[in-house]
Design a protein around this motif. Structure first.
Motif, PDB file in Angstrom:
ATOM      1  N   GLY A  85      -1.207  42.756  77.710  1.00 29.26           N
ATOM      2  CA  GLY A  85      -1.986  42.921  76.506  1.00 29.26           C
ATOM      3  C   GLY A  85      -1.944  41.640  75.701  1.00 29.26           C
ATOM      4  O   GLY A  85      -1.713  40.562  76.247  1.00 29.26           O
ATOM      5  N   SER A 122      -3.177  46.912  79.654  1.00 28.72           N
ATOM      6  CA  SER A 122      -4.352  46.180  80.123  1.00 28.72           C
ATOM      7  C   SER A 122      -4.412  46.004  81.638  1.00 28.72           C
ATOM      8  O   SER A 122      -5.456  45.657  82.178  1.00 28.72           O
ATOM      9  CB  SER A 122      -4.432  44.807  79.449  1.00 28.72           C
ATOM     10  OG  SER A 122      -3.496  43.922  80.006  1.00 28.72           O
ATOM     11  N   SER A 171      -8.026  41.342  82.689  1.00 27.41           N
ATOM     12  CA  SER A 171      -7.292  42.598  82.740  1.00 27.41           C
ATOM     13  C   SER A 171      -7.912  43.488  83.810  1.00 27.41           C
ATOM     14  O   SER A 171      -9.094  43.344  84.146  1.00 27.41           O
ATOM     15  CB  SER A 171      -7.360  43.307  81.388  1.00 27.41           C
ATOM     16  OG  SER A 171      -6.823  42.494  80.359  1.00 27.41           O
ATOM     17  N   ASN A 173      -7.852  46.767  83.256  1.00 23.28           N
ATOM     18  CA  ASN A 173      -8.407  47.790  82.370  1.00 23.28           C
ATOM     19  C   ASN A 173      -9.727  47.242  81.814  1.00 23.28           C
ATOM     20  O   ASN A 173      -9.738  46.263  81.066  1.00 23.28           O
ATOM     21  CB  ASN A 173      -7.417  48.078  81.246  1.00 23.28           C
ATOM     22  CG  ASN A 173      -7.869  49.205  80.335  1.00 23.28           C
ATOM     23  OD1 ASN A 173      -9.060  49.486  80.228  1.00 23.28           O
ATOM     24  ND2 ASN A 173      -6.909  49.838  79.665  1.00 23.28           N
ATOM     25  N   LYS A 176     -10.474  46.084  78.131  1.00 21.46           N
ATOM     26  CA  LYS A 176      -9.838  44.907  77.540  1.00 21.46           C
ATOM     27  C   LYS A 176     -10.678  43.654  77.810  1.00 21.46           C
ATOM     28  O   LYS A 176     -11.212  43.479  78.903  1.00 21.46           O
ATOM     29  CB  LYS A 176      -8.426  44.711  78.100  1.00 21.46           C
ATOM     30  CG  LYS A 176      -7.529  45.935  77.974  1.00 21.46           C
ATOM     31  CD  LYS A 176      -7.259  46.297  76.523  1.00 21.46           C
ATOM     32  CE  LYS A 176      -6.326  47.500  76.427  1.00 21.46           C
ATOM     33  NZ  LYS A 176      -6.036  47.882  75.034  1.00 21.46           N
TER      34      LYS A 176
END
Length: 203
Positions: A85, A122, A171, A173, A176
């Protein structure tokens, strides 16, 4: 040090001599004078058990020959948290502690390994907060590798993308935002490439 069968010593020498251009199993069998694939695999497994060889089970050309056999359990330095993150801490030279790891988990020399704990979300669904990440210490990586890196003094785990516009940190994710087009004025270096992810959390 565990004694080696004469044929195992010969195989080990062949693997070392051809490490820059690895032999196929067929070529290794011919060079070692072993007609039976089963016998060759037996000797390779024995070399692994005795700590002289690390092999990728999915790629016969991906292996590491060790000059000295590794113990069945090795102690790997843990360097705290690596943020999946926006925030993180800078790796330093002194591990917080040493974690016992089965050497068979590592497909590279244990002396090149280090551990960080993952924080943030993330890198989900590959890496979750609280996962133990084992990385191989190196300052370069291939495109699409997952890396432990420092960006503007923040340690993070990201997917490395090498493109025409420069280095990008992405990332897994999709919610993100990536860090793209890192320029020379920014502080960035790769500490290692992620090799193992140990999860102690229930998914």
């Amino acid at each position: 040090m565990k004694a080696l069968h004469t044929k195992q010593s010969e195989i080990l020498t062949l693997l070392k001599e051809n490490s820059d251009n690895p032999l196929t199993i067929k070529d290794l069998s011919t060079a070692a004078g072993i007609d039976s694939p089963g016998v060759l695999y037996h000797h390779l497994r024995q070399l692994e058990k005795k700590g002289y060889l690390k092999r990728n089970p999915n790629n016969s050309k991906d292996y590491v020959v060790l000059d000295k056999p590794e113990a069945s359990v090795v102690y790997v330095g843990k360097y705290g948290d690596a943020q999946c993150g926006p925030e993180g801490i800078l790796l330093d030279e002194s591990p917080e502690e040493y974690i016992p790891i089965a050497s068979s988990l590592l497909r590279f020399p244990a002396s090149e390994a280090f551990i960080v704990d993952a924080k943030g979300d993330s890198m989900e669904p590959k890496i979750y907060e609280g996962d133990v990440v084992i990385a191989k210490r190196q300052n370069s990586a291939e495109n699409n590798d997952l890396v432990v890196c420092s960006y503007n003094e923040r340690v993070m785990i990201k997917k490395l993308i090498l493109g025409a516009s420069g280095v990008g940190l992405y990332s897994l994710n999709s919610q993100k935002h990536p860090i793209i087009s890192i320029d020379s004025s920014e502080s960035f270096f790769i500490a290692g490439v992620v090799k193992n992810i140990l999860s102690y959390n229930l998914r």
